[in-house]
Design an enzyme around this catalytic site. Structure first.
Site, PDB file in Angstrom:
ATOM      1  N   ASN A  49       0.837  -1.197   0.000  1.00  0.00           N
ATOM      2  CA  ASN A  49       0.000   0.000   0.000  1.00  0.00           C
ATOM      3  C   ASN A  49       0.879   1.257   0.000  1.00  0.00           C
ATOM      4  OD1 ASN A  49       0.633  -0.795   2.655  1.00  0.00           O
ATOM      5  ND2 ASN A  49      -1.232   0.038   3.537  1.00  0.00           N
ATOM      6  N   GLU A  51       0.209   5.137   0.786  1.00  0.00           N
ATOM      7  CA  GLU A  51      -0.771   6.123   1.262  1.00  0.00           C
ATOM      8  C   GLU A  51      -0.381   7.539   0.839  1.00  0.00           C
ATOM      9  OE1 GLU A  51      -1.376   5.285   5.444  1.00  0.00           O
ATOM     10  OE2 GLU A  51      -2.448   3.432   4.938  1.00  0.00           O
ATOM     11  N   CYS A  60      -4.045   0.744  -2.630  1.00  0.00           N
ATOM     12  CA  CYS A  60      -3.997  -0.545  -1.932  1.00  0.00           C
ATOM     13  C   CYS A  60      -2.879  -1.420  -2.504  1.00  0.00           C
ATOM     14  CB  CYS A  60      -5.320  -1.294  -2.097  1.00  0.00           C
ATOM     15  SG  CYS A  60      -6.645  -0.695  -1.032  1.00  0.00           S
ATOM     16  N   GLU A  62      -2.957  -4.527  -3.376  1.00  0.00           N
ATOM     17  CA  GLU A  62      -3.382  -5.354  -4.517  1.00  0.00           C
ATOM     18  C   GLU A  62      -3.310  -4.542  -5.809  1.00  0.00           C
ATOM     19  OE1 GLU A  62      -4.867  -4.867  -1.648  1.00  0.00           O
ATOM     20  OE2 GLU A  62      -6.243  -6.474  -1.115  1.00  0.00           O
ATOM     21  N   CYS A  94     -10.206  -5.489   0.117  1.00  0.00           N
ATOM     22  CA  CYS A  94     -11.336  -4.567   0.236  1.00  0.00           C
ATOM     23  C   CYS A  94     -12.229  -4.706  -1.000  1.00  0.00           C
ATOM     24  CB  CYS A  94     -10.832  -3.131   0.373  1.00  0.00           C
ATOM     25  SG  CYS A  94     -10.210  -2.420  -1.160  1.00  0.00           S
ATOM     26  N   CYS A  97     -10.701  -3.624  -4.283  1.00  0.00           N
ATOM     27  CA  CYS A  97      -9.660  -4.526  -4.792  1.00  0.00           C
ATOM     28  C   CYS A  97     -10.245  -5.829  -5.289  1.00  0.00           C
ATOM     29  CB  CYS A  97      -8.587  -4.750  -3.734  1.00  0.00           C
ATOM     30  SG  CYS A  97      -7.524  -3.296  -3.597  1.00  0.00           S
TER      31      CYS A  97
END
Ligand code: THU
Length: 143
Positions: A49, A51, A60, A62, A94, A97
């Site tokens: 990830n 941010e 993310c 993925e 999530c 994803c």
């Protein structure tokens, strides 16, 4: 039928996700994530990830792994994906994803969740995103 990934490939996925999580940039959530994807041809790509101070712009793990695959070898069908978190717990991709993975995964591909000191647990992709929206929905209906 979904076939679990063999021990060797699962270890390759886990190692790649560990490399990914080592690079995670998660200063805002404090929740580093590593992900790895395995193509049907046996290639493995990792991500973490990333941010951002403008929170919704965060990426993310993925998404990063898929971006690494497409930007390195192009689009591929996936045999499996693995998500690793830095806690003795498991977390599943999530919702966003799941949709990202659906672009490259058939229903029977496997998705694994792994955590610190925990064996990965896998489920077929169809279990994570049944009734998925995909490219087939954009096709013109037959007249
Ligand atoms: N995160 C992922 O990388 N993958 C997921 O499937 C769930 C959430 C990240 C996003 C954010 O950087 C942090 O975990 C906390 O939500």
């Amino acid at each position: 039928m979904s076939e679990p990934v063999g021990r060797d490939d699962l270890e390759r996925l886990l190692r790649a996700a560990q490399e990914g999580i080592a690079h995670a940039y998660a200063p805002y959530s404090g929740f580093p994530v590593g992900a790895a994807v395995l193509t049907v041809a046996g290639e493995v790509f990792a991500g973490c990830n990333v941010e951002n101070a403008a929170y919704p712009l965060g990426l993310c793990a993925e998404a990063a792994a898929l971006g690494s695959m497409v930007s390195t070898v192009g689009h591929r069908r996936l045999r499996a994906a693995l998500v690793l978190i830095a806690r003795p717990a498991r977390a599943w991709p999530c919702g966003g994803c799941r949709q990202r993975l659906q672009e490259f995964m058939e229903a029977q591909a496997m998705v694994y969740a792994a955590g610190l000191g925990l064996e990965p647990v896998g489920v077929p992709f169809a279990q994570l995103l049944p009734w998925a929206f995909g490219g087939q929905d954009l096709a013109e209906p037959m007249t």
